[in-house]
Motif scaffolding. Structure first.
Motif, PDB file in Angstrom:
ATOM      1  N   TRP A 200      23.568  12.991  59.012  1.00 62.16           N
ATOM      2  CA  TRP A 200      24.067  13.912  57.996  1.00 62.16           C
ATOM      3  C   TRP A 200      25.587  13.948  58.057  1.00 62.16           C
ATOM      4  O   TRP A 200      26.183  14.074  59.129  1.00 62.16           O
ATOM      5  CB  TRP A 200      23.514  15.311  58.226  1.00 62.16           C
ATOM      6  CG  TRP A 200      22.079  15.463  57.830  1.00 62.16           C
ATOM      7  CD1 TRP A 200      20.984  15.332  58.631  1.00 62.16           C
ATOM      8  CD2 TRP A 200      21.585  15.792  56.524  1.00 62.16           C
ATOM      9  NE1 TRP A 200      19.832  15.539  57.913  1.00 62.16           N
ATOM     10  CE2 TRP A 200      20.168  15.833  56.614  1.00 62.16           C
ATOM     11  CE3 TRP A 200      22.188  16.048  55.299  1.00 62.16           C
ATOM     12  CZ2 TRP A 200      19.364  16.127  55.513  1.00 62.16           C
ATOM     13  CZ3 TRP A 200      21.387  16.342  54.204  1.00 62.16           C
ATOM     14  CH2 TRP A 200      19.990  16.373  54.316  1.00 62.16           C
ATOM     15  N   LEU A 201      26.226  13.857  56.903  1.00 63.52           N
ATOM     16  CA  LEU A 201      27.676  13.855  56.795  1.00 63.52           C
ATOM     17  C   LEU A 201      28.119  15.058  55.977  1.00 63.52           C
ATOM     18  O   LEU A 201      27.598  15.305  54.883  1.00 63.52           O
ATOM     19  CB  LEU A 201      28.153  12.575  56.113  1.00 63.52           C
ATOM     20  CG  LEU A 201      27.632  11.263  56.716  1.00 63.52           C
ATOM     21  CD1 LEU A 201      28.014  10.080  55.834  1.00 63.52           C
ATOM     22  CD2 LEU A 201      28.159  11.073  58.125  1.00 63.52           C
ATOM     23  N   ARG A 202      29.072  15.815  56.504  1.00 65.36           N
ATOM     24  CA  ARG A 202      29.591  16.982  55.785  1.00 65.36           C
ATOM     25  C   ARG A 202      30.391  16.525  54.578  1.00 65.36           C
ATOM     26  O   ARG A 202      31.262  15.661  54.679  1.00 65.36           O
ATOM     27  CB  ARG A 202      30.476  17.823  56.723  1.00 65.36           C
ATOM     28  CG  ARG A 202      31.019  19.110  56.087  1.00 65.36           C
ATOM     29  CD  ARG A 202      29.996  20.191  56.134  1.00 65.36           C
ATOM     30  NE  ARG A 202      30.438  21.432  55.547  1.00 65.36           N
ATOM     31  CZ  ARG A 202      30.846  22.498  56.261  1.00 65.36           C
ATOM     32  NH1 ARG A 202      30.899  22.429  57.588  1.00 65.36           N
ATOM     33  NH2 ARG A 202      31.177  23.615  55.666  1.00 65.36           N
ATOM     34  N   VAL A 203      30.093  17.085  53.419  1.00 65.73           N
ATOM     35  CA  VAL A 203      30.789  16.757  52.181  1.00 65.73           C
ATOM     36  C   VAL A 203      31.969  17.694  52.014  1.00 65.73           C
ATOM     37  O   VAL A 203      31.851  18.912  52.196  1.00 65.73           O
ATOM     38  CB  VAL A 203      29.836  16.870  50.970  1.00 65.73           C
ATOM     39  CG1 VAL A 203      30.608  16.754  49.662  1.00 65.73           C
ATOM     40  CG2 VAL A 203      28.749  15.808  51.044  1.00 65.73           C
ATOM     41  N   ARG A 204      33.110  17.135  51.655  1.00 66.94           N
ATOM     42  CA  ARG A 204      34.298  17.963  51.391  1.00 66.94           C
ATOM     43  C   ARG A 204      34.172  18.532  49.988  1.00 66.94           C
ATOM     44  O   ARG A 204      34.641  17.937  49.003  1.00 66.94           O
ATOM     45  CB  ARG A 204      35.571  17.127  51.555  1.00 66.94           C
ATOM     46  CG  ARG A 204      35.845  16.709  52.993  1.00 66.94           C
ATOM     47  CD  ARG A 204      37.291  16.242  53.159  1.00 66.94           C
ATOM     48  NE  ARG A 204      37.573  15.036  52.396  1.00 66.94           N
ATOM     49  CZ  ARG A 204      37.382  13.805  52.847  1.00 66.94           C
ATOM     50  NH1 ARG A 204      36.904  13.612  54.069  1.00 66.94           N
ATOM     51  NH2 ARG A 204      37.675  12.763  52.080  1.00 66.94           N
ATOM     52  N   PHE A 205      33.548  19.699  49.911  1.00 67.64           N
ATOM     53  CA  PHE A 205      33.289  20.322  48.619  1.00 67.64           C
ATOM     54  C   PHE A 205      34.444  21.252  48.275  1.00 67.64           C
ATOM     55  O   PHE A 205      34.930  21.989  49.150  1.00 67.64           O
ATOM     56  CB  PHE A 205      31.970  21.090  48.671  1.00 67.64           C
ATOM     57  CG  PHE A 205      31.419  21.453  47.328  1.00 67.64           C
ATOM     58  CD1 PHE A 205      30.925  20.483  46.480  1.00 67.64           C
ATOM     59  CD2 PHE A 205      31.397  22.774  46.893  1.00 67.64           C
ATOM     60  CE1 PHE A 205      30.416  20.802  45.227  1.00 67.64           C
ATOM     61  CE2 PHE A 205      30.887  23.112  45.652  1.00 67.64           C
ATOM     62  CZ  PHE A 205      30.398  22.124  44.816  1.00 67.64           C
ATOM     63  N   PRO A 206      34.892  21.301  47.035  1.00 66.72           N
ATOM     64  CA  PRO A 206      36.139  22.010  46.699  1.00 66.72           C
ATOM     65  C   PRO A 206      35.990  23.503  46.437  1.00 66.72           C
ATOM     66  O   PRO A 206      36.890  24.099  45.831  1.00 66.72           O
ATOM     67  CB  PRO A 206      36.590  21.292  45.420  1.00 66.72           C
ATOM     68  CG  PRO A 206      35.326  20.887  44.755  1.00 66.72           C
ATOM     69  CD  PRO A 206      34.388  20.521  45.874  1.00 66.72           C
TER      70      PRO A 206
END
Length: 331
Positions: A200-206
């Motif tokens: 699982w990769l953390r998404v850079r959500f704005p």
């Protein structure tokens, strides 16, 4: 736009199956078989019972059957969800927020052991928030950033290893995928993750908005429904807000059907195409049925407190109108 009104529910069947209840979820098993979760209504003037004290019903609508309607009364369940796909003689699964499982056959059912987990351990670390049929399997997601799928009777496996459980307001509230090795899950306050088949990769959500719904579109992009009906679109770490909502409710369900995203809440039906979010131009007989969406076998089912409607890829058909049935029952 012309609408076909089948009105498959008689006043007698309405009184027996839906009167005093509100539809909370729906599932397409195939284009002839549908299920509805309905929960007992409650007068707000009286103290509200706990969720598991309210009666819940799982109701089958089978278009090609002599006995079209069949309801199962369920006690001790709360925040029930239903979904396919078929598994042997089981046609529908119902799982509640506590992970209790009912395997439903066309006639009859069996209780199964709960989805295992809890206390920070998978497959399900907390409440079950969503069920979906993906890639021929039943997937579920829940609190504590947990995602899991069914591998057989009484058997569930985490999609993982799961990401860190996290602190604060974290997901998952919803999920979707392009494949078993390309999944997106979101929830909490801007908490978005992507699974690449091994990690699982953390998404850079704005945004730190509250997130409710996820749809992986046929256009190769991911759509995320946030608070107030706000919508983000993107993939990986590249995201854009394409619509700032001003509603008091987020979109409960977002699905890809035909060439666009459909999004719904109790307030109506919206369509998202080419980056534009707009209210659906479907007739009021259809949009009155807003609330929940399910897609399978080339059709889309929409159901809510006022009834149910079906889109076959060409046109809409109203299956039944609870509002009209309620008026007729009072007469």
């Amino acid at each position: 736009m012309d609408v076909t009104c089948l009105d498959l529910l008689s006043v007698e069947d309405y009184s027996k199956r839906f009167r005093g209840f509100g539809i909370r979820d729906c599932a397409v098993i195939d284009r002839e078989l549908f299920y509805f979760v309905s929960v007992q209504d409650w007068d707000d003037d009286r103290p509200r019972p706990f969720h598991d004290e309210l009666e819940t019903r799982l109701t089958k609508l089978q278009l090609n059957a002599e006995k079209r309607w069949l309801s199962t009364t369920m006690t001790g369940y709360s925040r029930l969800k239903c979904s396919g796909p078929r598994e042997g003689d089981v046609v529908c699964f119902a799982v509640d927020g506590m992970g209790q499982v009912l395997a439903k056959k066309l006639e009859g059912s069996r209780d199964e052991s709960n989805v295992p987990g809890g206390g920070g351990v998978g497959p399900c670390r907390g409440s079950v928030n969503r069920l979906k049929p993906l890639f021929g399997r039943l997937y579920g997601g829940g609190d504590g950033r947990s995602l899991f799928h069914r591998v057989g009777p009484e058997q569930w496996r985490e999609v993982g290893p799961l990401p860190p459980e996290g602190r604060g307001e974290t997901g998952f509230q919803d999920f979707d995928g392009f494949s078993e090795t390309d999944l997106y899950a979101a929830g909490g306050q801007g908490d978005v993750w992507r699974y690449d088949g091994s990690a699982w990769l953390r998404v850079r959500f704005p945004s730190k908005m509250w997130l409710e719904s996820v749809c992986c579109g046929g256009d190769g992009l991911v759509y995320i429904g946030a608070q107030s009906g706000t919508v983000y679109r993107g993939r990986g770490d590249d995201w854009t807000m394409i619509h700032r909502g001003d509603l008091s409710l987020p979109f409960r369900d977002m699905v890809w059907f035909q060439d666009r995203v459909y999004a719904t809440s109790d307030y109506g039906l919206w369509e998202i195409q080419d980056g534009v979010v707009r209210r659906s131009e479907a007739p009021i007989e259809i949009t009155n049925c807003a609330g929940n969406l399910s897609v399978a076998d080339g059709v889309m089912l929409m159901a809510g407190h006022s009834g149910a409607a079906l889109h076959d890829g060409q046109s809409w058909t109203r299956l039944f109108s609870i509002a009209e049935l309620a008026r007729n029952a009072r007469k």
